[in-house]
Design an enzyme around this catalytic site. Structure first.
Site, PDB file in Angstrom:
ATOM      1  CG  MET A 265      -5.995 -75.914  48.938  1.00 55.66           C
ATOM      2  SD  MET A 265      -4.527 -76.574  49.790  1.00 55.66           S
ATOM      3  CE  MET A 265      -3.561 -77.099  48.377  1.00 55.66           C
ATOM      4  CD  GLU A 266      -1.193 -74.391  49.417  1.00 58.59           C
ATOM      5  OE1 GLU A 266      -0.333 -75.272  49.572  1.00 58.59           O
ATOM      6  OE2 GLU A 266      -2.070 -74.134  50.262  1.00 58.59           O
ATOM      7  CG  HIS A 298      -0.552 -68.972  54.807  1.00 59.89           C
ATOM      8  ND1 HIS A 298       0.199 -69.344  55.900  1.00 59.89           N
ATOM      9  CD2 HIS A 298      -0.762 -70.110  54.109  1.00 59.89           C
ATOM     10  CE1 HIS A 298       0.433 -70.649  55.857  1.00 59.89           C
ATOM     11  NE2 HIS A 298      -0.150 -71.146  54.766  1.00 59.89           N
ATOM     12  CD  GLU A 299      -3.834 -70.346  51.856  1.00 57.63           C
ATOM     13  OE1 GLU A 299      -3.351 -71.181  51.050  1.00 57.63           O
ATOM     14  OE2 GLU A 299      -3.878 -70.563  53.083  1.00 57.63           O
TER      15      GLU A 299
END
Length: 845
Positions: A265-266, A298-299
């Site tokens: 989760m970012e 990605h994050e």
């Protein structure tokens, strides 16, 4: 009535009434194992003085509520606090007792069985910040945040920004104040706390960024910090250069947390990861390193796309996830040693998109999100992998340089703001000079996947013509969509024992039939590959000569991405019932023997397993199982000692073993019979549980294994092993526990996975009616994550029959006709999968 399932219309109405400026969040995490205390102070403008609204808050009780210094009755219902008439400028103070979660939503509390240390983490996407602090929990209400905590004094405390000050409070407690944030959304705020151990470094680029990696004290010994830090620094260098904008926040911490529902989760500057995604406690193949690298990137991409520039509402969820997915594979393939990352994307991620996009529940990439219930169901293969594929197509459509220029302008113009799809398209149109309205309409606003087939006319041994036929999607029913594709078509020839690319031509494909004029008069190739280099998104099919070539030479094709495309097409043909499961396995096994890319090997072993249990006709299954187990055992016997292939084939063999001799060999492998194969903790549990499901090991053996692994992972696998015992009594106990006990999210999901095994179809048939009977009660009494996992993983997927389909349909039509969108979608998709399986079994008959 507002609640945890906020509607878009409600969010829009609230944003017309208020605009938040700041939050001060003061947490006391020393008040017990069940509850925490939090005081939230919100400063916000009242855009319509005298109007009333509400603030989101989930907790046990409200202790005090003040608006502009005056106490008021919050009329708290457990989810919502109702506010009095607003002034032009407002200060709201709420003190309440929050509730720790064990489901991975809100503020999750975990006790490490290895040392009894407590660990906390937050997970707030999509609308769960309200589970920790009172807030206007929607992405367009951005604000600054000043967070403080009271914790045990030996804990590490990590949040979005650096620690500003600490104070010893005595009684083994400490106070920590974090620096005030920039303007960010509620769903990317975070707190992580507990006896974490860490390692630190810094990235020196356009500015110096402090880096941290954190893990549980008992788990930290497994952290391979050098690789994680290297990949992280490579990502920062790539994104700074590509986006033309330095990392917009301060520090960058990456934390491995236990009992996590997602991959990662970012959260701004405080990225949380599923432990097993970030840290490997046992040997894994390079595929896992590629996957970890793409998850890290990605994050990181989200820091720009999502955190810096944020969607107005969840309609544009796909923009967040599709962009991060595309950017991560692009950056990993171009900035790290994992240059074949797109092969992993094609083999694993894109197959996910094709599967979801052919269900009756398929939806456009850009779609309306009526409420958070709808949003939660759309974290799917369409929002991630299809969206990333379509962005890849957009890059080809407008040109890479124009695409990057448009992105840079987008970030510069909308930094720290909220946007819609139109804002991005405006910048891409300005950069490319192209009107993207038709492209958006067909690629983003319509659902389904087209099929591309070669149409070949020969003149002797040369092409009189070679054209591409485009077919409309099978789902949604009635689709007439034919999309424009910018793609390559490759010609491949057999040269000795190799299959080698002769040429690859780029062209625009549109409408029902497009001729590849460049190939007219050329010598006929042994293999024609549409969408060579994987620039577009479509199902691929092959001519008869190409199919014959694949049967003999697929494993010797000299390009992993091209092989991945062919493997994906073979699997899709099997799922569609165009290629029987028997024929699929006949092609796959010889090619798998020579397949060098471990991502393809991993994906194919999983697909062969599904072909055996879902798509093969029951009358063929025993013979096919023996064929597969024998072949994989032979691959294991010749695999290089200590190699990724040896590890993958060992797991594949244990999973498919069928004869008494093969089951005995599982015991021997556990005893160390194979040179070079290290029987570490993860592999030991995998092999052992394969034995459990065959009845080779029982409860006493499970207890012995648990005694060897007194960790959180050991507890998870022990729960799974007990649910795998192939008896009616064991299954009944597992089913009851899954549906009624207060389990943590991880123990719950491992029990589900153990319960629902295709080898136990006969036993599982007794639980079909119980499953449909208990669904609504589970949905009403459990949180979303636990309930959704139950509905998905406990569906009788392996009791494949018309009778099960009818029971699912009856539930949809009668019992669950008024159930939530999320639950109905889960049952619809599971029913669709079974209908597809029955169709494939008929084709295999």
């Amino acid at each position: 009535m507002p609640g945890t399932n906020i509607k878009q219309v409600e969010a829009t109405e609230r944003s017309a009434i208020i605009k938040v400026a700041s939050y001060a969040i003061d947490l006391d995490l020393t008040t017990g194992a069940e509850n925490f205390r939090v005081k939230t102070t919100v400063k916000f403008a009242g855009l319509k003085p005298g109007a009333t609204t509400y603030i989101d808050c989930v907790g046990a009780r409200v202790i005090s509520a003040k608006l502009n210094g005056a106490d008021f009755d919050p009329r708290f219902d457990g989810e919502t606090i109702y506010l009095p008439a607003l002034a032009a400028e407002n200060i709201l103070e709420i003190e309440h007792d929050g509730v720790y979660s064990n489901s991975g939503e809100g503020l999750h509390r975990f006790v490490d069985p290895a040392d009894d240390e407590v660990y906390l983490y937050t997970q707030f996407e999509t609308g769960d910040a309200r589970r920790m602090y009172a807030c206007f929990d929607q992405p367009d209400q951005k604000a600054t945040f000043a967070i403080s905590t009271i914790t045990p004094d030996h804990w590490e405390i990590i949040s979005n920004y650096a620690i500003e000050s600490t104070k010893d409070l005595g009684s083994k407690k400490k106070f920590t104040q974090f620096a005030t944030s920039q303007v960010i959304s509620t769903y990317v705020t975070a707190i992580v706390a507990g006896a974490y151990t860490s390692v630190h470094d810094e990235y020196k680029g356009e500015k110096t960024i402090p880096l941290g990696i954190y893990a549980r004290k008992s788990f930290f010994k497994h952290v391979d910090a050098a690789n994680i830090i290297e990949v992280t620094k490579q990502g920062f260098a790539y994104f700074e250069k590509t986006f033309g904008l330095a990392y917009p926040f301060g520090k960058y911490d990456q934390i491995a947390v236990a009992e996590y529902n997602w991959g990662a989760m970012e959260n701004v500057g405080c990225v949380t990861f599923h432990e097993d995604v970030l840290i490997f406690r046992s040997k894994v193949t390079e595929r896992n390193y590629v996957s970890r690298a793409t998850t890290i990137h990605h994050e990181m991409a989200h820091m720009w796309f999502g955190d810096l520039v944020t969607m107005q509402w969840w309609n544009d969820l796909w923009l967040n996830e599709s962009f991060a997915e595309w950017a991560s594979y692009q950056s990993v393939s171009e900035s790290t040693k994992y240059t074949e990352a797109w092969t992993e994307f094609n083999s694993l991620r894109k197959n996910w998109a094709y599967r979801v996009d052919q269900l009756t529940t398929t939806h456009p990439i850009a779609t309306e999100m009526e409420d958070l219930d709808a949003v939660r169901t759309n974290f799917d293969g369409i929002s991630y992998a299809k969206g990333a594929s379509v962005l890849q197509q957009l890059v080809a459509h407008v040109g890479r340089d124009n695409f990057i220029t448009g992105l840079r302008r987008y970030f510069a113009k909308h930094a720290f703001g909220n946007t819609t799809l139109k804002d991005l398209i405006d910048q891409l149109e300005a950069a490319s000079g192209r009107d993207l309205t038709p492209w958006v309409a067909t690629w983003l606003r319509t659902a389904g996947v087209n099929t591309l087939r070669p149409v070949i006319a020969l003149n002797g041994d040369t092409y009189a013509s070679l054209s591409i036929k485009q077919e409309v999607p099978t789902m949604p029913v009635g689709s007439t969509e034919l999309r424009p594709h910018r793609l390559h078509v490759g010609l491949f020839d057999i040269q000795g024992s190799k299959l080698v690319r002769r040429t690859s031509v780029e062209l625009d494909v549109a409408g029902a039939l497009t001729e590849v004029t460049a190939f007219a008069g050329q010598k006929c190739a042994d293999l024609v590959l549409i969408n060579d280099k994987d620039q577009s998104y479509a199902k691929l099919r092959f001519d008869e000569r190409s199919i014959a070539t694949m049967k003999s030479h697929l494993g010797s094709l000299d390009d992993s991405l091209a092989r991945g495309l062919i493997w994906a097409s073979l699997w899709d043909s099997c799922r569609d019932g165009e290629l029987s499961a028997t024929d699929y396995i006949a092609i796959a096994l010889p090619a798998l023997k020579n397949e060098s890319d471990i991502s393809i090997v991993s994906a194919t072993l999983g697909q062969i397993d599904t072909a055996l249990w879902a798509y093969a006709h029951p009358s063929h299954r025993a013979a096919l199982r023996l064929q597969v187990a024998t072949a994989i055992e032979s691959f294991l016997d010749v695999a290089e000692s200590g190699s990724d292939h040896q590890l993958q084939f060992a797991k594949g063999f244990a999973n498919t073993a069928i004869t008494p001799a093969q089951l005995e060999r599982i015991k021997a492998i556990l005893g160390g019979s194979i040179t070079g194969l290290t029987i570490d903790a993860e592999l030991r549990w995998f092999l052992f549980i394969c034995g459990v499901k065959h009845g080779v090991f029982g409860p006493a053996d499970i207890e012995k294994e648990l005694a060897l692994d007194k960790t959180a992972h050991g507890k998870q696998y022990g729960a799974m092993a007990y649910a795998q015992i192939p008896t009616k009594d064991a299954k009944a106990k597992a089913f009851s526990s899954i549906t009624t006990d207060d389990l943590s999210n991880t123990i719950h999901s491992f029990k589900c996975r153990g319960f629902n095994d295709p080898l136990h179809t006969e036993i599982l048939s007794d639980f079909v009616d119980q499953y449909f009977d208990v669904l609504l009660k589970v949905w009403e009494t459990k949180g979303y994550e636990i309930a959704e996992t139950t509905a998905t993983l406990l569906f009788p997927s392996w009791v494949i029959s018309e009778a099960t389909v009818k029971k699912a349909q009856h539930w949809l039509d009668v019992t669950g006709k008024d159930a939530s969108h999320s639950l109905r979608r889960t049952i619809l998709e599971s029913r669709d999968a079974m209908v597809r399986a029955l169709k494939a079994q008929a084709a295999d008959q």
